[in-house]
Design an enzyme around this catalytic site. Structure first.
Site, PDB file in Angstrom:
ATOM      1  N   TYR A 150       0.831  -1.207   0.000  1.00 15.75           N
ATOM      2  CA  TYR A 150       0.000   0.000   0.000  1.00 15.75           C
ATOM      3  C   TYR A 150       0.866   1.257   0.000  1.00 15.75           C
ATOM      4  O   TYR A 150       0.541   2.250  -0.667  1.00 15.75           O
ATOM      5  CB  TYR A 150      -0.938  -0.001   1.205  1.00 15.75           C
ATOM      6  CG  TYR A 150      -1.801   1.249   1.297  1.00 15.75           C
ATOM      7  CD1 TYR A 150      -2.650   1.612   0.252  1.00 15.75           C
ATOM      8  CD2 TYR A 150      -1.764   2.070   2.423  1.00 15.75           C
ATOM      9  CE1 TYR A 150      -3.446   2.760   0.329  1.00 15.75           C
ATOM     10  CE2 TYR A 150      -2.549   3.212   2.505  1.00 15.75           C
ATOM     11  CZ  TYR A 150      -3.378   3.554   1.461  1.00 15.75           C
ATOM     12  OH  TYR A 150      -4.157   4.685   1.532  1.00 15.75           O
ATOM     13  N   ARG A 157       1.275   6.836  -6.867  1.00 18.38           N
ATOM     14  CA  ARG A 157       0.148   7.749  -7.082  1.00 18.38           C
ATOM     15  C   ARG A 157       0.598   9.191  -6.932  1.00 18.38           C
ATOM     16  O   ARG A 157       0.310  10.033  -7.800  1.00 18.38           O
ATOM     17  CB  ARG A 157      -0.988   7.424  -6.108  1.00 18.38           C
ATOM     18  CG  ARG A 157      -2.136   8.426  -6.157  1.00 18.38           C
ATOM     19  CD  ARG A 157      -3.374   7.949  -5.415  1.00 18.38           C
ATOM     20  NE  ARG A 157      -3.159   7.638  -4.011  1.00 18.38           N
ATOM     21  CZ  ARG A 157      -4.132   7.240  -3.173  1.00 18.38           C
ATOM     22  NH1 ARG A 157      -5.372   7.106  -3.616  1.00 18.38           N
ATOM     23  NH2 ARG A 157      -3.859   6.964  -1.910  1.00 18.38           N
ATOM     24  N   TYR A 215      -0.996  12.726   6.865  1.00 24.49           N
ATOM     25  CA  TYR A 215      -0.574  11.684   7.802  1.00 24.49           C
ATOM     26  C   TYR A 215       0.931  11.768   8.072  1.00 24.49           C
ATOM     27  O   TYR A 215       1.712  12.072   7.163  1.00 24.49           O
ATOM     28  CB  TYR A 215      -0.884  10.302   7.232  1.00 24.49           C
ATOM     29  CG  TYR A 215      -2.321   9.834   7.400  1.00 24.49           C
ATOM     30  CD1 TYR A 215      -3.230  10.541   8.159  1.00 24.49           C
ATOM     31  CD2 TYR A 215      -2.747   8.660   6.793  1.00 24.49           C
ATOM     32  CE1 TYR A 215      -4.530  10.094   8.312  1.00 24.49           C
ATOM     33  CE2 TYR A 215      -4.051   8.209   6.936  1.00 24.49           C
ATOM     34  CZ  TYR A 215      -4.943   8.936   7.698  1.00 24.49           C
ATOM     35  OH  TYR A 215      -6.224   8.496   7.841  1.00 24.49           O
ATOM     36  N   ARG A 228     -11.609  13.108   2.060  1.00 25.37           N
ATOM     37  CA  ARG A 228     -12.577  12.238   2.742  1.00 25.37           C
ATOM     38  C   ARG A 228     -13.880  12.098   1.957  1.00 25.37           C
ATOM     39  O   ARG A 228     -14.563  11.083   2.063  1.00 25.37           O
ATOM     40  CB  ARG A 228     -12.874  12.772   4.144  1.00 25.37           C
ATOM     41  CG  ARG A 228     -11.658  12.841   5.054  1.00 25.37           C
ATOM     42  CD  ARG A 228     -11.034  11.490   5.285  1.00 25.37           C
ATOM     43  NE  ARG A 228      -9.878  11.573   6.203  1.00 25.37           N
ATOM     44  CZ  ARG A 228      -9.061  10.575   6.463  1.00 25.37           C
ATOM     45  NH1 ARG A 228      -9.243   9.398   5.884  1.00 25.37           N
ATOM     46  NH2 ARG A 228      -8.050  10.733   7.299  1.00 25.37           N
ATOM     47  N   GLU A 335     -13.844  -1.469   6.008  1.00 26.01           N
ATOM     48  CA  GLU A 335     -13.846  -0.128   5.442  1.00 26.01           C
ATOM     49  C   GLU A 335     -15.187   0.053   4.729  1.00 26.01           C
ATOM     50  O   GLU A 335     -15.697  -0.880   4.106  1.00 26.01           O
ATOM     51  CB  GLU A 335     -12.691   0.052   4.461  1.00 26.01           C
ATOM     52  CG  GLU A 335     -12.616   1.423   3.811  1.00 26.01           C
ATOM     53  CD  GLU A 335     -11.325   1.612   3.019  1.00 26.01           C
ATOM     54  OE1 GLU A 335     -10.238   1.372   3.596  1.00 26.01           O
ATOM     55  OE2 GLU A 335     -11.399   1.980   1.828  1.00 26.01           O
TER      56      GLU A 335
END
Length: 352
Positions: A150, A157, A215, A228, A335
């Site tokens: 991940y 990305r 983060y 979000r 999730e």
């Protein structure tokens, strides 16, 4: 609610039901995301992302189908298959992971290449705004090349965003990233679906959480690049895309061994996002009962308590599908992502 038909509509039905729809119905389909553990055969004229995930609640498969309005145009650009109308473009891209090279892992290279192709297409056709991206990759929690997969995905990305002069904080799309396949299984291709348009979305953050793009480095060398939620205004209508949401407050996972508590915390986060969306919406009436949910469950045995808690919180039988998937952090047991709109309604179709 308006009486007009939304420029962007959704439907949820089995793969068999999708394939049996008449040509006139399919002519309005922008694209689809189809989930099944079996081989999937879908009309090749429709951009379709095939995701090898088991459906847990009912039937053997499910397709999330997006409809456009007016005359649709289809095309291919590199590895991307896309449809678009005057306002919205839906595309899918599937890339194998190449041999490692240039100091980058295979997954990082595939991710960067996929997003580079997406941005080049959107620039070419003048659909500059990414609304929503769905990312699916094999073995998302596996460690390889000294880094969790991940985290490799996040590197690729963000490299593509930066290469195309795209913002990596603030104005970023709603998104999710889920894993399929058991750890140690043969790696599958990187599979991505996306919706883009010509009107800038309103990007929404959750006051209960640190924005994902901020983060700390304990979660990897690059932060995830997503908001979000995104609120998209298309004509007089609005569509809300709630990103993959989990039991995270601040930046920390809560209740790592309690799936019911994680479900409750996840829904509290979605409620907080809805409150922010209603503050910005021209029609502030988004609520938990109005959402169409995709619930990704790490352990199939947890389906029953997750489903019961979701029904308790929503206060009715939610419009939801449940899929087995690996979540981006190993201590996250589920999730949930969601979509809602005025007058967007997802309607359940036939079961397999």
């Amino acid at each position: 609610m308006h009486d007009t038909v939304s420029p962007l509509q959704g439907a949820s039905l089995s793969i068999a039901a999708f394939c049996q729809q008449p040509a006139q119905w399919k002519s309005s389909v922008l694209g689809a995301l189809c989930f099944s553990v079996d081989a999937i055969e879908v009309d090749v004229e429709v951009p379709c992302l095939r995701v090898p995930m088991q459906r847990l609640d009912a039937g053997n498969s499910i397709c999330e189908v997006w409809h456009g309005s007016g005359q649709l145009t289809q095309g291919r650009h590199g590895a991307i298959h896309y449809h678009h109308d005057d306002d919205v473009l839906f595309g899918v891209i599937v890339l194998p992971e190449p041999i490692a090279g240039a100091g980058k892992t295979p997954l990082q290279q595939a991710t960067e290449s996929a997003y580079q192709q997406v941005f080049t297409l959107l620039d070419k056709l003048r659909y500059p705004y990414l609304f929503r991206v769905w990312n699916y990759l094999a073995d998302i929690n596996t460690l390889s090349f000294g880094l969790e997969r991940y985290q490799q995905f996040n590197l690729g990305r963000q490299d593509a965003f930066l290469a195309h002069g795209r913002e990596v904080v603030g104005n970023v799309p709603a998104a999710c990233a889920l894993g399929f396949g058991l750890s140690g299984s043969a790696q599958g291709p990187l599979t991505i679906a996306f919706l883009a348009g010509r009107v800038a979305p309103l990007n929404i953050e959750n006051p209960r959480q640190i924005s994902a793009y901020q983060y700390p480095q304990q979660y990897g060398p690059r932060s995830p690049t997503f908001s979000r939620a995104s609120l998209v205004r298309l004509g007089q209508d609005e569509v809300l895309f709630v990103s993959g949401t989990a039991s995270i407050v601040g930046h920390a996972t809560l209740h790592p061994t309690d799936v019911v508590a994680q479900t409750r915390e996840t829904m509290a986060n979605i409620e907080a996002v809805l409150a922010e969306a209603n503050r910005l919406a021209s029609q502030p009436s988004f609520n938990l009962a109005s959402l169409f949910y995709k619930v990704y469950v790490r352990h199939p045995a947890d389906l029953a308590p997750i489903r019961a808690e979701l029904e308790r919180i929503v206060g009715a039988s939610p419009n939801a599908i449940y899929l087995q998937a690996d979540v981006c952090r190993q201590d996250l047991l589920l999730e949930i992502e969601a979509t809602a709109g005025h007058p967007l309604v997802f309607m359940s179709g036939q079961q397999d």
